[in-house]
Design a protein around this motif. Structure first.
Motif, PDB file in Angstrom:
ATOM      1  N   PRO A   1      63.408   2.340  49.281  1.00 30.48           N
ATOM      2  CA  PRO A   1      62.142   1.704  49.571  1.00 30.48           C
ATOM      3  C   PRO A   1      60.447   3.237  49.777  1.00 30.48           C
ATOM      4  CG  PRO A   1      63.766   0.952  50.721  1.00 30.48           C
ATOM      5  CD  PRO A   1      64.308   1.436  50.099  1.00 30.48           C
ATOM      6  N   MET A   2      61.726   4.283  50.389  1.00 35.50           N
ATOM      7  CA  MET A   2      60.857   5.079  51.174  1.00 35.50           C
ATOM      8  C   MET A   2      60.659   5.835  50.095  1.00 35.50           C
ATOM      9  SD  MET A   2      59.213   6.812  53.667  1.00 35.50           S
ATOM     10  CE  MET A   2      59.853   6.512  55.136  1.00 35.50           C
ATOM     11  N   ARG A   3      61.226   6.753  48.888  1.00 38.02           N
ATOM     12  CA  ARG A   3      61.196   7.569  47.631  1.00 38.02           C
ATOM     13  C   ARG A   3      60.205   6.662  46.562  1.00 38.02           C
ATOM     14  NH1 ARG A   3      65.647   9.404  49.019  1.00 38.02           N
ATOM     15  NH2 ARG A   3      66.283  11.823  48.922  1.00 38.02           N
ATOM     16  N   ARG A   4      60.384   6.051  46.580  1.00 38.89           N
ATOM     17  CA  ARG A   4      59.667   4.852  45.983  1.00 38.89           C
ATOM     18  C   ARG A   4      58.295   4.715  46.030  1.00 38.89           C
ATOM     19  NH1 ARG A   4      61.698   1.071  41.466  1.00 38.89           N
ATOM     20  NH2 ARG A   4      60.111  -0.168  41.344  1.00 38.89           N
TER      21      ARG A   4
ATOM     22  N   LEU B   1      55.521  12.662  58.406  1.00 40.32           N
ATOM     23  CA  LEU B   1      54.671  13.716  57.320  1.00 40.32           C
ATOM     24  C   LEU B   1      53.942  14.320  57.854  1.00 40.32           C
ATOM     25  CD1 LEU B   1      53.101  12.969  54.358  1.00 40.32           C
ATOM     26  CD2 LEU B   1      51.284  11.655  55.662  1.00 40.32           C
ATOM     27  N   THR B   2      53.522  15.679  57.407  1.00 43.82           N
ATOM     28  CA  THR B   2      53.113  16.713  58.286  1.00 43.82           C
ATOM     29  C   THR B   2      52.225  17.401  56.386  1.00 43.82           C
ATOM     30  OG1 THR B   2      54.973  18.433  58.058  1.00 43.82           O
ATOM     31  CG2 THR B   2      54.961  17.447  59.910  1.00 43.82           C
TER      32      THR B   2
ATOM     33  N   TRP C   1      50.724  17.409  51.120  1.00 44.25           N
ATOM     34  CA  TRP C   1      51.875  17.124  52.446  1.00 44.25           C
ATOM     35  C   TRP C   1      53.172  17.373  52.726  1.00 44.25           C
ATOM     36  CZ3 TRP C   1      47.425  13.722  49.976  1.00 44.25           C
ATOM     37  CH2 TRP C   1      47.209  13.482  48.904  1.00 44.25           C
ATOM     38  N   ILE C   2      53.969  16.991  53.616  1.00 39.69           N
ATOM     39  CA  ILE C   2      55.079  17.388  53.393  1.00 39.69           C
ATOM     40  C   ILE C   2      55.715  16.594  54.118  1.00 39.69           C
ATOM     41  CG2 ILE C   2      57.158  19.331  53.945  1.00 39.69           C
ATOM     42  CD1 ILE C   2      54.331  21.782  54.431  1.00 39.69           C
ATOM     43  N   VAL C   3      56.959  15.747  53.011  1.00 45.84           N
ATOM     44  CA  VAL C   3      57.455  14.912  53.861  1.00 45.84           C
ATOM     45  C   VAL C   3      58.793  14.727  54.379  1.00 45.84           C
ATOM     46  CG1 VAL C   3      58.533  12.059  53.122  1.00 45.84           C
ATOM     47  CG2 VAL C   3      56.796  13.326  52.158  1.00 45.84           C
ATOM     48  N   ASP C   4      59.678  14.992  55.598  1.00 46.20           N
ATOM     49  CA  ASP C   4      60.512  14.696  55.915  1.00 46.20           C
ATOM     50  C   ASP C   4      61.247  13.280  56.281  1.00 46.20           C
ATOM     51  OD1 ASP C   4      62.643  16.087  57.821  1.00 46.20           O
ATOM     52  OD2 ASP C   4      61.393  16.512  58.993  1.00 46.20           O
ATOM     53  N   LEU C   5      62.471  13.492  55.476  1.00 48.75           N
ATOM     54  CA  LEU C   5      62.737  12.325  55.222  1.00 48.75           C
ATOM     55  C   LEU C   5      63.978  12.480  56.081  1.00 48.75           C
ATOM     56  CD1 LEU C   5      63.223  11.203  51.558  1.00 48.75           C
ATOM     57  CD2 LEU C   5      61.810  10.653  52.769  1.00 48.75           C
ATOM     58  N   LYS C   6      63.434  11.255  56.733  1.00 49.43           N
ATOM     59  CA  LYS C   6      65.304  11.217  57.683  1.00 49.43           C
ATOM     60  C   LYS C   6      65.804   9.687  57.463  1.00 49.43           C
ATOM     61  CE  LYS C   6      62.729  13.043  60.827  1.00 49.43           C
ATOM     62  NZ  LYS C   6      63.071  14.773  61.448  1.00 49.43           N
TER      63      LYS C   6
ATOM     64  N   PRO D   1      46.378  16.815  37.330  1.00 45.01           N
ATOM     65  CA  PRO D   1      47.751  16.949  37.604  1.00 45.01           C
ATOM     66  C   PRO D   1      49.300  16.663  38.999  1.00 45.01           C
ATOM     67  CG  PRO D   1      47.199  18.838  36.750  1.00 45.01           C
ATOM     68  CD  PRO D   1      45.773  17.438  37.247  1.00 45.01           C
ATOM     69  N   ARG D   2      49.919  16.547  39.200  1.00 44.28           N
ATOM     70  CA  ARG D   2      50.285  16.538  40.400  1.00 44.28           C
ATOM     71  C   ARG D   2      52.178  17.159  40.672  1.00 44.28           C
ATOM     72  NH1 ARG D   2      46.350  14.212  41.237  1.00 44.28           N
ATOM     73  NH2 ARG D   2      45.808  12.403  42.446  1.00 44.28           N
ATOM     74  N   TRP D   3      52.294  17.868  41.710  1.00 42.93           N
ATOM     75  CA  TRP D   3      53.960  18.146  42.462  1.00 42.93           C
ATOM     76  C   TRP D   3      54.238  17.142  42.019  1.00 42.93           C
ATOM     77  CZ3 TRP D   3      54.817  23.050  42.185  1.00 42.93           C
ATOM     78  CH2 TRP D   3      53.455  24.312  41.762  1.00 42.93           C
ATOM     79  N   PRO D   4      55.131  17.729  41.567  1.00 44.39           N
ATOM     80  CA  PRO D   4      56.622  16.386  41.270  1.00 44.39           C
ATOM     81  C   PRO D   4      57.211  15.744  43.101  1.00 44.39           C
ATOM     82  CG  PRO D   4      57.750  17.435  40.042  1.00 44.39           C
ATOM     83  CD  PRO D   4      56.584  18.336  41.323  1.00 44.39           C
ATOM     84  N   LEU D   5      57.711  14.301  43.061  1.00 46.17           N
ATOM     85  CA  LEU D   5      58.046  14.479  44.134  1.00 46.17           C
ATOM     86  C   LEU D   5      58.877  15.064  45.745  1.00 46.17           C
ATOM     87  CD1 LEU D   5      57.834  12.400  47.000  1.00 46.17           C
ATOM     88  CD2 LEU D   5      59.295  10.577  45.486  1.00 46.17           C
ATOM     89  N   GLU D   6      59.719  15.662  44.303  1.00 46.17           N
ATOM     90  CA  GLU D   6      60.686  16.269  45.307  1.00 46.17           C
ATOM     91  C   GLU D   6      60.529  17.758  45.892  1.00 46.17           C
ATOM     92  OE1 GLU D   6      61.058  15.119  41.984  1.00 46.17           O
ATOM     93  OE2 GLU D   6      61.263  16.575  40.729  1.00 46.17           O
ATOM     94  N   THR D   7      59.574  18.065  45.067  1.00 43.85           N
ATOM     95  CA  THR D   7      58.999  19.378  45.675  1.00 43.85           C
ATOM     96  C   THR D   7      57.710  19.451  46.810  1.00 43.85           C
ATOM     97  OG1 THR D   7      56.814  19.709  44.807  1.00 43.85           O
ATOM     98  CG2 THR D   7      58.237  20.296  42.979  1.00 43.85           C
ATOM     99  N   ARG D   8      57.627  17.605  47.209  1.00 46.97           N
ATOM    100  CA  ARG D   8      56.551  17.473  48.641  1.00 46.97           C
ATOM    101  C   ARG D   8      58.003  17.220  49.788  1.00 46.97           C
ATOM    102  NH1 ARG D   8      52.996  20.551  47.148  1.00 46.97           N
ATOM    103  NH2 ARG D   8      54.688  21.278  46.520  1.00 46.97           N
ATOM    104  N   VAL D   9      59.094  17.204  49.477  1.00 47.53           N
ATOM    105  CA  VAL D   9      60.013  15.983  50.042  1.00 47.53           C
ATOM    106  C   VAL D   9      61.159  17.062  50.776  1.00 47.53           C
ATOM    107  CG1 VAL D   9      62.287  14.408  50.284  1.00 47.53           C
ATOM    108  CG2 VAL D   9      59.520  14.542  49.691  1.00 47.53           C
ATOM    109  N   LYS D  10      61.366  17.221  51.840  1.00 50.23           N
ATOM    110  CA  LYS D  10      62.309  18.290  53.152  1.00 50.23           C
ATOM    111  C   LYS D  10      63.335  17.052  53.803  1.00 50.23           C
ATOM    112  CE  LYS D  10      60.131  19.613  56.299  1.00 50.23           C
ATOM    113  NZ  LYS D  10      59.740  20.894  57.708  1.00 50.23           N
ATOM    114  N   GLU D  11      64.871  16.871  53.269  1.00 46.44           N
ATOM    115  CA  GLU D  11      65.711  16.218  53.356  1.00 46.44           C
ATOM    116  C   GLU D  11      66.427  17.199  54.928  1.00 46.44           C
ATOM    117  OE1 GLU D  11      67.501  13.245  50.559  1.00 46.44           O
ATOM    118  OE2 GLU D  11      66.543  14.134  49.424  1.00 46.44           O
ATOM    119  N   ASN D  12      66.697  15.906  55.976  1.00 49.45           N
ATOM    120  CA  ASN D  12      67.716  16.286  57.029  1.00 49.45           C
ATOM    121  C   ASN D  12      69.179  16.534  56.783  1.00 49.45           C
ATOM    122  OD1 ASN D  12      65.230  17.629  58.134  1.00 49.45           O
ATOM    123  ND2 ASN D  12      64.956  15.337  58.938  1.00 49.45           N
TER     124      ASN D  12
END
Ligand SMILES: Cc1cc2nc3c(=O)[nH]c(=O)nc-3n(C[C@H](O)[C@H](O)[C@H](O)COP(=O)(O)O)c2cc1C
Length: 376
Positions: A41-44, A73-74, A61-66, A365-376
């Motif tokens: 649900p989060m990525r969606r 969101l930073t 936006w930078i999303v730090d996925l927990k 245009p948009r950057w793909p979601l993967e490029t905006r997300v960091k995973e821990n």
């Protein structure tokens, strides 16, 4: 940008068969992928949120996925607009748009989005690395989705001149005012002296921005001219399509020509500004009582909802932000706009946008979601 004699320029450039191939397909993929690539649900929900309107399409936006339901969101501090948005007020409004879209998309999946703004404290005049928001999703039985969700992929900023034979009705304006939620006041105009004044004011403020070297340079530096530049950097101001690209190939439209007040493309740019502003058939504005960071987020959330309602009503809209900006050349416009649109309580006009009817100009245009997300 429409420039007379376009056909001959394209033919002269020898661009037969060129037209069909100039769409930046990869840069537009996030619009196709929204809601379809991800099962958690989060990525969606985030795959919709990245389609939010945001200043100069910087997508900071930078999303730090927990986890699948929690994220922080930073702001990417490299994506700010120091000349035209010196306090990053507009950048924060863009985050408000992002959060509203996130919340609407989560609700569509039966999740309530719990959003805490600035969990480690509000930044001052300069944004910093502290989070903009903490996001968590909670499954909620019986949660009714938001009808505005249906508009998420139909909403686009439209910079064309609007149809001056079509009035924006009072009933439409009423729906726009009702669409906004949160601690904001939404105002509208569709006629009389106020409409005329706002046309002229937004035009003059935009021309003043073009006449302010630092501010105009910031926009020029962010222009992506043609497919290759747009695909390489799917943010900033996209000048795409076969026609503009042909003008670029023939040297009529380049970053250098746009910066040169004697050039044809510069003059055409001024004419387009004038034409667009003067063809405004209505305006909508969003005011907040204070100008703290939470108020800016609330203004963005409200703008997002108004923009979705604009799409539902098959209207077109373009923010006309110059008169609201905080750099010196804008001071007289800022004062006039606040005299006209803010009440006595010291309200801040956070967003001002023109309205009308026009053919949809399609997605940016948009950057793909993967490029905006960091995973821990
Ligand atoms: C706070 C804010 C200010 C904006 N100001 C302007 C503006 O002055 N002129 C304009 O053409 N677009 C403006 N925009 C629209 C963005 O440029 C647009 O959202 C972005 O390029 C992405 O395109 P899209 O809205 O079609 O997805 C603004 C958007 C936001 C959120």
């Amino acid at each position: 940008m429409k420039i007379a004699g376009s056909t001959s320029v394209i033919v002269a450039a020898g661009v037969g068969g060129f037209v069909a191939t100039r769409t930046p397909t990869d840069a537009l993929k996030p619009w196709e992928n929204a809601g379809s690539l991800y099962s958690d649900p989060m990525r969606r929900a985030l795959s919709y949120a990245i389609l939010a309107p945001n200043p100069h399409n910087r997508q900071p936006w930078i999303v730090d996925l927990k986890s699948g339901t929690e994220a922080v969101l930073t702001c990417d501090l490299d994506q700010l607009l120091p000349a035209t948005d010196p306090f990053s007020r507009q950048i924060v409004i863009g985050f408000g748009c992002f959060l509203e879209l996130f919340s609407i998309a989560a609700a569509d999946q039966g999740y309530r989005a719990d959003i805490r703004y600035f969990p480690d404290g509000e930044p001052g005049d300069a944004l910093d690395r502290r989070p903009i928001a903490h996001l968590s999703l909670k499954k909620q039985e019986g949660l009714s989705g938001d009808p505005l969700f249906a508009q998420t992929l139909r909403r686009h900023t439209n910079r064309e001149p609007y149809d001056t034979s079509r009035v924006v009705g009072d009933d439409v304006l009423q729906r726009l005012r009702n669409a906004a939620t949160g601690k904001v006041r939404v105002g509208t105009a569709n006629g009389g002296t106020l409409l005329k004044d706002l046309r002229v004011l937004t035009k003059d403020a935009m021309l003043a921005e073009v006449g302010t070297p630092d501010a105009y340079r910031e926009s020029i530096d962010l222009m992506r001219i043609g497919r290759t530049e747009i695909e390489a950097n799917p943010d900033g101001i996209a000048l795409g399509g076969a026609f503009l690209e042909a003008l670029n190939l023939t040297g009529v439209l380049t970053r250098e020509s746009l910066a040169d007040p004697t050039s044809r493309s510069y003059q055409m740019g001024l004419a387009m500004i004038e034409e667009g502003a003067m063809a405004s058939m209505g305006f909508v504005w969003i005011n907040t009582k204070s100008d703290d960071r939470a108020a800016q987020i609330e203004a963005g959330r409200a703008y997002m909802r108004v923009a979705l309602q604009v799409a539902a009503d098959n209207l077109a809209m373009q923010p006309m932000s110059q008169a609201l900006q905080e750099y010196a050349a804008m001071a007289p416009y800022y004062e006039t706009i606040h005299d006209k649109l803010a009440d006595q309580l010291g309200e801040r006009v956070q967003m001002l946008a023109r309205l009308g009817y026009a053919e949809d100009t399609g997605p940016a245009p948009r950057w793909p979601l993967e490029t905006r997300v960091k995973e821990n």
